[in-house]
Design a protein around this motif. Structure first.
Motif, mmCIF file in Angstrom:
data_model
loop_
_atom_site.group_PDB
_atom_site.id
_atom_site.type_symbol
_atom_site.label_atom_id
_atom_site.label_comp_id
_atom_site.label_asym_id
_atom_site.label_seq_id
_atom_site.Cartn_x
_atom_site.Cartn_y
_atom_site.Cartn_z
ATOM 1 N N HIS A 1 0.843 -1.206 0.000
ATOM 2 C CA HIS A 1 0.000 0.000 0.000
ATOM 3 C C HIS A 1 0.875 1.251 0.000
ATOM 4 O O HIS A 1 0.646 2.177 -0.771
ATOM 5 C CB HIS A 1 -0.893 0.063 1.249
ATOM 6 C CG HIS A 1 -1.972 -0.975 1.280
ATOM 7 N ND1 HIS A 1 -2.590 -1.357 2.448
ATOM 8 C CD2 HIS A 1 -2.555 -1.701 0.288
ATOM 9 C CE1 HIS A 1 -3.495 -2.275 2.175
ATOM 10 N NE2 HIS A 1 -3.496 -2.510 0.880
ATOM 11 N N ASP B 1 -6.839 3.416 2.957
ATOM 12 C CA ASP B 1 -5.804 2.446 3.357
ATOM 13 C C ASP B 1 -5.258 2.771 4.748
ATOM 14 O O ASP B 1 -5.073 1.884 5.582
ATOM 15 C CB ASP B 1 -4.625 2.465 2.374
ATOM 16 C CG ASP B 1 -4.973 1.825 1.043
ATOM 17 O OD1 ASP B 1 -5.940 1.033 1.008
ATOM 18 O OD2 ASP B 1 -4.290 2.110 0.052
ATOM 19 N N GLU C 1 -7.475 1.646 7.447
ATOM 20 C CA GLU C 1 -7.358 0.192 7.647
ATOM 21 C C GLU C 1 -6.127 -0.151 8.481
ATOM 22 O O GLU C 1 -6.189 -0.963 9.400
ATOM 23 C CB GLU C 1 -7.232 -0.504 6.295
ATOM 24 C CG GLU C 1 -8.550 -0.868 5.652
ATOM 25 C CD GLU C 1 -8.324 -1.508 4.287
ATOM 26 O OE1 GLU C 1 -9.066 -1.155 3.361
ATOM 27 O OE2 GLU C 1 -7.383 -2.335 4.161
#
Ligand SMILES: [Fe+2]
Ligand SMILES: [Fe+2]
Length: 169
Positions: free
Chosen positions: A46, A130, A133
């Protein structure tokens, strides 16, 4: 616009730091915490995407990168090694702490960008998901023990300081 340039530059540098952290933690995890390798690899991928996104924007607009880029890469790497050696919980406390500081920063950026730059607003918005998360995973796995509080605060203030300094460099 100067402020928009600064935002992309700081975010680009921050993602470089994140790559350093996860790379270092992954190195330690391959030896000590094999069960964490997969999730750390995912997070690292990511951060590489985030970095590439900001890199693309910098290049396409002819904006220079932050002068502190190498320092953040090395600093991130050092932080990653130290936290990983402190134990598996420290890895997640570190993640939670950084993302808390980062998300606070991204919220401010988004409200500014909404009015000033649609392309970068969209880029930051996609990244924010992201980071949320990552923060969640960090929160769930970090442990609430008082032992970790100093790590949490230390990492959070280092992150804030790095962001502040990147704004000047
Ligand atoms: Fe990121
Ligand atoms: Fe992240």
């Amino acid at each position: 616009m100067k402020e928009v340039e600064r935002i992309v530059r700081v975010d680009h540098a921050g993602e470089r730091g994140a790559i350093g952290i996860y790379s270092a933690q992954l190195l330690v995890a391959r030896v000590l915490y094999k069960d964490l390798v997969k999730v750390l690899e995912e997070m690292l991928s990511h951060e590489r995407e985030h970095y590439a996104t900001f890199n693309r924007i910098l290049k396409s607009r002819g904006i220079r990168h932050c002068y502190g880029l190498t320092v953040w890469a090395l600093g991130g790497w050092g932080l990653g090694i130290i936290t990983a050696l402190l134990g598996r919980n420290a890895i997640w406390v570190c993640t939670n702490s950084i993302e808390t500081a980062v998300l606070h920063h991204l919220h401010w950026q988004l409200s500014f960008l909404e009015l000033h730059d649609a392309e970068i607003h969209a880029a930051v918005l996609s990244i924010k998901q992201d980071e949320e998360e990552h923060q969640e995973v960090g929160k769930e796995n970090g442990g609430d023990s008082i032992v970790y509080k100093p790590i949490f605060w230390l990492v959070q203030w280092s992150t804030k300081f790095a962001i502040w300094l990147s704004n000047k460099l």
